[in-house]
Design a protein around this motif. Structure first.
Motif, PDB file in Angstrom:
ATOM      1  N   ASN A 246       9.672  36.042   3.130  1.00 54.73           N
ATOM      2  CA  ASN A 246      10.243  34.861   2.475  1.00 54.73           C
ATOM      3  C   ASN A 246      11.225  34.139   3.393  1.00 54.73           C
ATOM      4  OD1 ASN A 246       8.839  35.151   0.053  1.00 54.73           O
ATOM      5  ND2 ASN A 246      10.360  36.559  -0.772  1.00 54.73           N
ATOM      6  N   ILE A 247      11.868  34.889   4.304  1.00 48.99           N
ATOM      7  CA  ILE A 247      12.780  34.277   5.272  1.00 48.99           C
ATOM      8  C   ILE A 247      11.994  33.339   6.179  1.00 48.99           C
ATOM      9  CG2 ILE A 247      14.336  34.719   7.218  1.00 48.99           C
ATOM     10  CD1 ILE A 247      14.986  37.424   5.898  1.00 48.99           C
ATOM     11  N   LYS A 248      10.854  33.819   6.655  1.00 49.36           N
ATOM     12  CA  LYS A 248       9.987  33.003   7.512  1.00 49.36           C
ATOM     13  C   LYS A 248       9.552  31.740   6.788  1.00 49.36           C
ATOM     14  CE  LYS A 248       5.275  33.025   9.336  1.00 49.36           C
ATOM     15  NZ  LYS A 248       4.062  33.845   9.539  1.00 49.36           N
ATOM     16  N   ARG A 249       9.109  31.889   5.532  1.00 46.44           N
ATOM     17  CA  ARG A 249       8.634  30.727   4.774  1.00 46.44           C
ATOM     18  C   ARG A 249       9.745  29.709   4.556  1.00 46.44           C
ATOM     19  NH1 ARG A 249       4.991  34.613   2.365  1.00 46.44           N
ATOM     20  NH2 ARG A 249       6.602  35.425   0.971  1.00 46.44           N
ATOM     21  N   LYS A 250      10.926  30.191   4.259  1.00 44.23           N
ATOM     22  CA  LYS A 250      12.061  29.291   4.037  1.00 44.23           C
ATOM     23  C   LYS A 250      12.431  28.570   5.331  1.00 44.23           C
ATOM     24  CE  LYS A 250      15.700  27.584   1.873  1.00 44.23           C
ATOM     25  NZ  LYS A 250      15.577  26.516   0.846  1.00 44.23           N
ATOM     26  N   LEU A 251      12.435  29.275   6.452  1.00 44.26           N
ATOM     27  CA  LEU A 251      12.771  28.649   7.736  1.00 44.26           C
ATOM     28  C   LEU A 251      11.712  27.622   8.145  1.00 44.26           C
ATOM     29  CD1 LEU A 251      14.121  31.711   9.777  1.00 44.26           C
ATOM     30  CD2 LEU A 251      15.446  29.868   8.722  1.00 44.26           C
ATOM     31  N   LEU A 252      10.455  27.931   7.870  1.00 44.56           N
ATOM     32  CA  LEU A 252       9.387  26.964   8.167  1.00 44.56           C
ATOM     33  C   LEU A 252       9.621  25.665   7.403  1.00 44.56           C
ATOM     34  CD1 LEU A 252       6.208  29.258   8.136  1.00 44.56           C
ATOM     35  CD2 LEU A 252       7.035  27.924  10.084  1.00 44.56           C
ATOM     36  N   HIS A 253      10.112  25.795   6.181  1.00 51.60           N
ATOM     37  CA  HIS A 253      10.400  24.601   5.380  1.00 51.60           C
ATOM     38  C   HIS A 253      11.621  23.861   5.926  1.00 51.60           C
ATOM     39  CE1 HIS A 253      10.816  22.006   1.881  1.00 51.60           C
ATOM     40  NE2 HIS A 253      12.089  22.349   1.823  1.00 51.60           N
TER      41      HIS A 253
ATOM     42  N   ALA B  13      18.028  33.202   4.869  1.00 50.36           N
ATOM     43  CA  ALA B  13      17.424  31.991   5.428  1.00 50.36           C
ATOM     44  C   ALA B  13      18.385  30.815   5.368  1.00 50.36           C
ATOM     45  CB  ALA B  13      16.132  31.659   4.681  1.00 50.36           C
ATOM     46  N   GLU B  14      19.135  30.689   4.284  1.00 54.46           N
ATOM     47  CA  GLU B  14      20.113  29.602   4.162  1.00 54.46           C
ATOM     48  C   GLU B  14      21.239  29.764   5.178  1.00 54.46           C
ATOM     49  OE1 GLU B  14      19.775  28.324  -0.556  1.00 54.46           O
ATOM     50  OE2 GLU B  14      21.179  29.892   0.025  1.00 54.46           O
ATOM     51  N   ALA B  15      21.684  31.003   5.386  1.00 54.85           N
ATOM     52  CA  ALA B  15      22.760  31.254   6.357  1.00 54.85           C
ATOM     53  C   ALA B  15      22.295  30.944   7.778  1.00 54.85           C
ATOM     54  CB  ALA B  15      23.236  32.703   6.256  1.00 54.85           C
ATOM     55  N   ILE B  16      21.060  31.312   8.114  1.00 55.21           N
ATOM     56  CA  ILE B  16      20.512  31.012   9.444  1.00 55.21           C
ATOM     57  C   ILE B  16      20.412  29.501   9.639  1.00 55.21           C
ATOM     58  CG2 ILE B  16      18.458  31.175  10.906  1.00 55.21           C
ATOM     59  CD1 ILE B  16      17.931  33.922   9.536  1.00 55.21           C
ATOM     60  N   THR B  17      19.921  28.809   8.613  1.00 46.66           N
ATOM     61  CA  THR B  17      19.793  27.352   8.689  1.00 46.66           C
ATOM     62  C   THR B  17      21.150  26.694   8.878  1.00 46.66           C
ATOM     63  OG1 THR B  17      17.835  27.409   7.252  1.00 46.66           O
ATOM     64  CG2 THR B  17      18.960  25.299   7.484  1.00 46.66           C
TER      65      THR B  17
ATOM     66  N   ILE C   8      15.740  36.384  15.432  1.00 48.65           N
ATOM     67  CA  ILE C   8      15.860  36.963  14.101  1.00 48.65           C
ATOM     68  C   ILE C   8      14.874  38.127  14.003  1.00 48.65           C
ATOM     69  CG2 ILE C   8      15.868  36.515  11.616  1.00 48.65           C
ATOM     70  CD1 ILE C   8      17.743  34.679  13.278  1.00 48.65           C
ATOM     71  N   ILE C   9      15.380  39.317  13.717  1.00 47.12           N
ATOM     72  CA  ILE C   9      14.535  40.500  13.576  1.00 47.12           C
ATOM     73  C   ILE C   9      14.620  40.998  12.137  1.00 47.12           C
ATOM     74  CG2 ILE C   9      14.156  42.891  14.305  1.00 47.12           C
ATOM     75  CD1 ILE C   9      15.434  42.160  17.004  1.00 47.12           C
ATOM     76  N   SER C  10      13.480  41.105  11.475  1.00 54.68           N
ATOM     77  CA  SER C  10      13.429  41.658  10.117  1.00 54.68           C
ATOM     78  C   SER C  10      12.469  42.839  10.148  1.00 54.68           C
ATOM     79  CB  SER C  10      12.962  40.603   9.119  1.00 54.68           C
ATOM     80  OG  SER C  10      13.909  39.563   9.008  1.00 54.68           O
ATOM     81  N   ALA C  11      13.021  44.027  10.343  1.00 51.59           N
ATOM     82  CA  ALA C  11      12.189  45.211  10.534  1.00 51.59           C
ATOM     83  C   ALA C  11      13.001  46.461  10.217  1.00 51.59           C
ATOM     84  CB  ALA C  11      11.678  45.272  11.975  1.00 51.59           C
ATOM     85  N   HIS C  12      12.315  47.577  10.082  1.00 47.43           N
ATOM     86  CA  HIS C  12      13.012  48.844   9.946  1.00 47.43           C
ATOM     87  C   HIS C  12      13.751  49.140  11.249  1.00 47.43           C
ATOM     88  CE1 HIS C  12      11.112  49.884   6.135  1.00 47.43           C
ATOM     89  NE2 HIS C  12       9.950  49.502   6.643  1.00 47.43           N
ATOM     90  N   GLY C  13      14.862  49.848  11.138  1.00 45.68           N
ATOM     91  CA  GLY C  13      15.622  50.145  12.341  1.00 45.68           C
ATOM     92  C   GLY C  13      16.240  51.528  12.328  1.00 45.68           C
ATOM     93  N   TRP C  14      16.624  51.962  13.511  1.00 41.53           N
ATOM     94  CA  TRP C  14      17.382  53.194  13.670  1.00 41.53           C
ATOM     95  C   TRP C  14      18.498  52.906  14.661  1.00 41.53           C
ATOM     96  CZ3 TRP C  14      18.980  56.822  11.058  1.00 41.53           C
ATOM     97  CH2 TRP C  14      19.457  58.021  11.584  1.00 41.53           C
ATOM     98  N   GLU C  15      19.331  53.870  14.935  1.00 41.77           N
ATOM     99  CA  GLU C  15      20.517  53.634  15.753  1.00 41.77           C
ATOM    100  C   GLU C  15      20.192  53.021  17.108  1.00 41.77           C
ATOM    101  OE1 GLU C  15      22.782  57.193  16.065  1.00 41.77           O
ATOM    102  OE2 GLU C  15      23.339  57.219  13.940  1.00 41.77           O
ATOM    103  N   ASP C  16      19.103  53.439  17.722  1.00 45.90           N
ATOM    104  CA  ASP C  16      18.804  53.008  19.091  1.00 45.90           C
ATOM    105  C   ASP C  16      17.531  52.176  19.208  1.00 45.90           C
ATOM    106  OD1 ASP C  16      16.987  54.976  18.515  1.00 45.90           O
ATOM    107  OD2 ASP C  16      17.235  56.075  20.407  1.00 45.90           O
TER     108      ASP C  16
END
Length: 320
Positions: free
Chosen positions: A18-25, A150-154, A58-66
Motif C-alpha cells: 500500500n505504501i508503493k501504491r500511495k507513493l505512485l499516486h 507513505a504520507e510521511a515520506i511524501t 525505502i525498504i519494506s521487508a523483514h529484518g534482523w540486526e545485521d
C-alpha cells in the motif's frame, strides 16, 4: 534524485505494498522518480549504479540486526547484509524492518549513508491485536500504518523536511489518521476499510480507540534515527515559498561539520532559488575552499548542476 523502493514478495508483509501504491499516486506527475523493486538482486544492482546520487531509499521487508531478510521455504534468508553497506552511500534510508537499527543501520552510516531511519526492535506488535475483534482491528491498523508512512515520506520529499522532522511526521500522520478513524461511524468504517462491522458494535469502536492510542506509543518508541538528523532532500526546493526557504536555511545551519559539503550545496541551491546571487557566490566559494582541503579519499556526491555555471541560467534550469 529518485525514490528507490524495495519490497520483496512476502505474504506476511503484503500490506506494505500500500505504501508503493500511495507513493505512485503522490508522485504521478513524475513517475520516473519512483523506482520499485521486489528482487534484491535488481535492487542492489540499481544501488550500485547510483552510489554517487542523493536518492531516498525505502525498504519494506523483514529484518534482523545485521541484514534485510526474505522468506524462503518456511524460514528466512539474508538478502542484504552489512557487507553491502557501501551500496547505500550518499543516501537517505528508511527501513521498515525490525531490529535493523542495531547493526545494519549503524554500519550503513559508517560506510557513507547520510541518514538511516529504522527500528531497533520488533515492530510486529504494532500490527497485532489480542482481543475478540483481532482480524478487524489488525486490518485497520495495517492500513492506517501504511498510509501514515507513505504520507510521511511524501511530506519529507515535497516539503524538504529534515530527517528528524521525517520521524516526527511518521508519528504525526499516524496520530492524525488514528484520530480520523476514531471519529468515523460504523458505516464509515465499513466503507473505508471494506469490512462488515455490525451497526451496534460500539464496543469495537471503544477497543479501536484504546488499541490505537497504545500502538501510537509503541511505534514512536521504536523509531531510531542514525547519522545526519538535519539532512534534507533538495528535489523540491524550487517549489517552496520564500518563507519556507528561509526556514530551511535555518535548519541546514544545524547540519554537522562532517557533512559540510552537503550543507554548503543545499545552502547554495536555496540561495539560487531565492535569487540571492551575493550569498550564492559566497557559498560556492566556501564550497570550493572546503573541497580543496579534503584529501584524495573524499568521494563527493554527484552534484545535480555545475556550481560554477551562469547564475541566471542555473536558476532557470532549477525552476524548470
Amino acid at each position: 534524485m529518485n525514490i528507490i523502493n524495495y519490497s520483496p514478495k512476502s505474504k506476511q508483509i503484503r500490506f506494505f505494498r500500500n505504501i508503493k501504491r500511495k507513493l505512485l499516486h503522490e508522485f504521478r506527475d513524475q513517475p520516473e522518480m519512483l523506482m520499485n523493486f521486489w528482487d534484491p538482486r535488481d535492487f542492489m544492482s540499481e544501488l550500485k549504479k547510483r552510489q554517487s546520487k542523493n536518492d531516498a531509499v525505502i525498504i519494506s521487508a523483514h529484518g534482523w540486526e545485521d541484514s534485510i531478510l526474505r522468506p524462503n521455504q518456511g524460514t528466512f534468508e539474508k538478502t542484504i547484509t552489512i557487507n553491502e553497506s557501501n551500496l547505500f552511500k550518499n543516501k537517505f534510508v528508511f527501513a521498515n524492518s525490525c531490529y535493523t537499527a542495531r547493526k545494519f543501520g549503524p554500519n550503513l552510516v559508517r560506510e557513507g549513508t547520510f541518514t538511516y531511519v529504522g527500528f531497533d526492535d520488533s515492530i510486529s506488535d504494532v500490527f497485532l491485536s489480542e482481543n475478540n475483534y483481532k482480524s478487524t482491528i489488525e486490518l485497520i491498523i495495517k492500513k492506517v500504518y501504511t498510509l501514515s508512512i507513505a504520507e510521511a515520506i511524501t511530506s519529507f520529499i515535497k516539503k524538504c523536511l529534515t530527517a528528524k522532522e521525517f520521524c516526527e511526521y511518521i508519528d504525526f500522520h499516524f496520530r492524525k489518521n488514528i484520530n480520523a478513524v476514531n471519529k468515523m461511524s460504523i458505516k464509515e468504517l465499513n466503507k473505508q476499510f471494506q469490512i462488515s462491522i455490525p451497526n451496534d458494535s460500539q464496543k469495537l469502536k471503544s477497543l479501536i480507540k484504546l488499541e490505537f492510542i497504545e500502538k501510537s506509543k509503541i511505534l514512536k518508541g521504536k523509531i531510531s534515527l542514525l547519522g545526519e538528523e538535519n539532512y534534507i532532500n533538495w528535489k523540491y526546493i524550487h517549489s517552496l515559498s520564500e518563507e519556507e526557504l528561509y526556514k530551511r536555511l535555518e535548519k541546514i545551519e544545524l547540519v554537522s561539520d562532517k557533512n559540510l559539503l552537503y550543507k554548503l550545496f543545499i545552502k547554495a541551491t536555496i540561495f539560487l532559488v531565492l535569487d540571492d546571487k551575493a550569498n550564492y557566490l559566497k557559498t560556492i566559494q566556501e564550497f570550493s575552499e572546503t573541497l580543496e582541503k579534503e584529501d584524495d579519499s573524499t568521494e563527493l556526491f554527484e552534484l545535480p548542476y555545475d556550481l560554477s555555471g551562469d547564475f541566471d541560467e542555473l536558476k532557470d534550469s532549477l525552476a524548470g
